[in-house]
Design an enzyme around this catalytic site. Structure first.
Site, PDB file in Angstrom:
ATOM      1  N   PHE A 138      30.455-111.301 -83.142  1.00  0.00           N
ATOM      2  CA  PHE A 138      30.302-109.835 -83.179  1.00  0.00           C
ATOM      3  C   PHE A 138      29.348-109.477 -84.306  1.00  0.00           C
ATOM      4  O   PHE A 138      29.563-109.855 -85.452  1.00  0.00           O
ATOM      5  CB  PHE A 138      31.642-109.129 -83.378  1.00  0.00           C
ATOM      6  CG  PHE A 138      31.496-107.628 -83.271  1.00  0.00           C
ATOM      7  CD1 PHE A 138      31.428-107.014 -82.036  1.00  0.00           C
ATOM      8  CD2 PHE A 138      31.381-106.848 -84.414  1.00  0.00           C
ATOM      9  CE1 PHE A 138      31.255-105.633 -81.936  1.00  0.00           C
ATOM     10  CE2 PHE A 138      31.216-105.464 -84.323  1.00  0.00           C
ATOM     11  CZ  PHE A 138      31.155-104.863 -83.077  1.00  0.00           C
ATOM     12  N   LYS A 140      31.366-103.390 -94.479  1.00  0.00           N
ATOM     13  CA  LYS A 140      32.821-103.184 -94.541  1.00  0.00           C
ATOM     14  C   LYS A 140      33.342-102.999 -95.984  1.00  0.00           C
ATOM     15  O   LYS A 140      33.297-101.895 -96.479  1.00  0.00           O
ATOM     16  CB  LYS A 140      33.540-104.303 -93.799  1.00  0.00           C
ATOM     17  CG  LYS A 140      33.294-104.191 -92.274  1.00  0.00           C
ATOM     18  CD  LYS A 140      34.373-104.815 -91.414  1.00  0.00           C
ATOM     19  CE  LYS A 140      34.290-104.318 -89.995  1.00  0.00           C
ATOM     20  NZ  LYS A 140      33.440-105.102 -89.106  1.00  0.00           N
ATOM     21  N   ASP A 189      26.323-113.549 -91.226  1.00  0.00           N
ATOM     22  CA  ASP A 189      26.895-112.219 -91.103  1.00  0.00           C
ATOM     23  C   ASP A 189      28.234-112.223 -91.829  1.00  0.00           C
ATOM     24  O   ASP A 189      29.239-112.711 -91.309  1.00  0.00           O
ATOM     25  CB  ASP A 189      27.058-111.852 -89.620  1.00  0.00           C
ATOM     26  CG  ASP A 189      27.698-110.480 -89.421  1.00  0.00           C
ATOM     27  OD1 ASP A 189      28.237-109.923 -90.401  1.00  0.00           O
ATOM     28  OD2 ASP A 189      27.655-109.987 -88.286  1.00  0.00           O
TER      29      ASP A 189
HETATM   30  C1  LIG Z   1      32.311-104.849 -88.159  1.00  0.00           C
HETATM   31  C2  LIG Z   1      31.281-105.886 -88.012  1.00  0.00           C
HETATM   32  C3  LIG Z   1      29.934-105.568 -87.751  1.00  0.00           C
HETATM   33  C4  LIG Z   1      29.484-104.148 -87.453  1.00  0.00           C
HETATM   34  O1  LIG Z   1      29.637-103.318 -88.556  1.00  0.00           O
HETATM   35  P1  LIG Z   1      29.588-101.717 -88.343  1.00  0.00           P
HETATM   36  O2  LIG Z   1      29.710-101.179 -89.737  1.00  0.00           O
HETATM   37  O3  LIG Z   1      30.722-101.362 -87.442  1.00  0.00           O
HETATM   38  O4  LIG Z   1      28.272-101.393 -87.746  1.00  0.00           O
HETATM   39  C5  LIG Z   1      29.008-106.594 -87.728  1.00  0.00           C
HETATM   40  N1  LIG Z   1      29.369-107.868 -87.953  1.00  0.00           N
HETATM   41  C6  LIG Z   1      30.649-108.215 -88.199  1.00  0.00           C
HETATM   42  C7  LIG Z   1      30.990-109.644 -88.463  1.00  0.00           C
HETATM   43  C8  LIG Z   1      31.646-107.244 -88.224  1.00  0.00           C
HETATM   44  O5  LIG Z   1      32.920-107.588 -88.439  1.00  0.00           O
END
Ligand SMILES: *Cc1c(COP(=O)(O)O)cnc(C)c1O
Length: 406
Positions: free
Chosen positions: A141, A255, A226
């Protein structure tokens, strides 16, 4: 027809908001530490942390103070000018990590969008315009823009929005052979979550991440971590790459970075950053003084031995409670993850029912998360207190009993 003015209820949501979320039936109105209260005054223990965001709990006094002080000083100035809070925060991130250059955005999606655009741009500038392939992983994700949702690759999130950005391939996570089979000199980047969050709370093996590093070096590709969910202390190290001892070329953070104030960052080296020039990319709000002032204070608190060591102590307590619940109810096949990103996979007989446990928990006064239909996910404040963990687990055990005996 509009709801009566003043009466804001859960029904209002369906009248005014796009139907892309299915929020709980109650509306939280107040939070303090790891407790939250709804409109009716019912209290919840927060094991969800706003999806791994409120790393210092709700309304941490130091963050409130930073927000108030900056709020009376300078909110926004745009990137036509720079500002002190952004420069201070960038300096802190550089001093604490592999990075030599930082750029701020507003969400994980935007940090990743920046990372993927930079990787493509770097390859086409330094190597060849044909070096465009991005390798990513099943169950990944990376966000919801068209580029990031395509790199994420889960059809349930990306289908129906085509045509999608091209030359992105997906292989199984933790499977180095599968990566080798698709890796070549046309690859510009390998994109990976050191701990997959949304995909089910699965940590990479050390050999996998080291293998990706070696393959990227061999083929002049960039390794992108990420760390939007697993970074900023959640793993027990400031960033998860530090735990593995494998250094990426680009890292994204969001986050927990702002402790609840929207802000994200992309970190990289001077050499990679240098292919960009004014106008290559941008953001109106990115690096906004309010966001960076709050994030700067959050960073100073999270990046301390007390908080980081506390993460692993609290994890032990969480895992012990989950094991006790499991011994009684035979619910989980595996308890996994790292630090305070904890996944508990449901046994085959409860597969697909994570949301039932989540709703039952809310009834008992507990906020938890799922990660897909089969995994319960816990991503509490990194400084959650022991009595909150004890109380939350009592409530979770009650919820589990209710679901199982229903
Ligand atoms: C939550 C998340 C995203 C997206 O972040 P947003 O602030 O919702 O755009 C991208 N990568 C990972 C691993 C995430 O957990």
């Amino acid at each position: 027809m509009a709801t009566q003015q003043g009466a804001i209820t859960r029904a209002t949501f369906d009248e005014v908001i796009l139907p892309i979320f299915a929020p709980a039936e109650f509306i939280p109105v107040k939070g303090k530490g790891s407790r939250v209260w709804d409109q009716q005054g019912k209290e919840y223990v927060d094991f969800a942390g706003g999806i791994a965001v409120t790393a210092l709990g709700h309304c941490h006094p130091a963050l409130v103070e930073a927000l108030k002080t900056q709020g009376e000083t300078l909110w926004h100035i745009s990137n036509v000018f720079t500002n002190e809070p952004a420069l201070r925060l960038a300096r802190k991130l550089i001093d604490a990590t592999f990075a030599e250059r930082v750029v701020f955005m507003n969400s994980g999606t935007e940090a990743n969008e920046t990372a993927f655009k930079l990787a493509r741009y770097y390859a086409s500038t330094r190597h060849s315009p044909n070096k465009t392939k991005i390798i990513a992983f099943h169950n990944a994700f990376h966000g919801r823009s068209l580029f990031t949702v395509t790199v994420g690759g889960q059809p349930k999130y990306s289908d129906g929005f085509g045509p999608k950005p091209a030359d992105i391939v997906h292989v199984p996570y933790n499977d180095l052979h599968a990566v080798k089979a698709v890796m070549d000199d046309h690859t510009c980047a390998v994109v990976v979550e050191p701990i997959q969050g949304e995909g089910g709370v699965t940590a990479a093996t050390p050999e996998f991440l080291q293998g990706l590093r070696d393959l990227c070096d061999e083929h002049n590709a960039l390794l992108v971590f990420d760390e939007v969910q697993c970074g900023m202390g959640r793993s027990g190290d400031l960033f998860a790459y530090m735990h593995y001892g494998v250094t990426p070329d680009i890292l994204t953070s969001a986050k927990a970075l702002g402790g609840g104030f929207p802000v994200s960052a992309m970190l990289t080296t001077q050499e990679i950053a240098s292919v960009f020039h004014p106008g290559s990319h941008g953001s109106t709000y990115g690096g906004n003084p309010l966001a960076c002032a709050v994030a700067g204070v959050a960073f100073d608190i999270i990046n301390t031995p007390e908080v980081l060591n506390g993460v692993n102590e609290k994890r032990e307590l969480f895992v012990k409670h989950l094991q006790d619940i499991n011994a009684k109810y035979d619910l989980f096949s595996e308890i996994r993850g790292m630090g305070l990103l904890i996944g508990a996979e449901l046994k085959p007989q409860y597969k697909g029912r994570a949301r039932d446990f989540l709703y039952a928990s809310a009834d008992e006064g507990l906020m938890v998360l799922n990660a897909g239909p089969d995994v319960m996910r816990f991503a509490p404040s990194l400084i959650i207190e022991e009595n909150d963990i004890e109380e939350g687990m009592l409530r979770f055990a009650k919820a589990v009993a209710k679901v199982i005996n229903a």
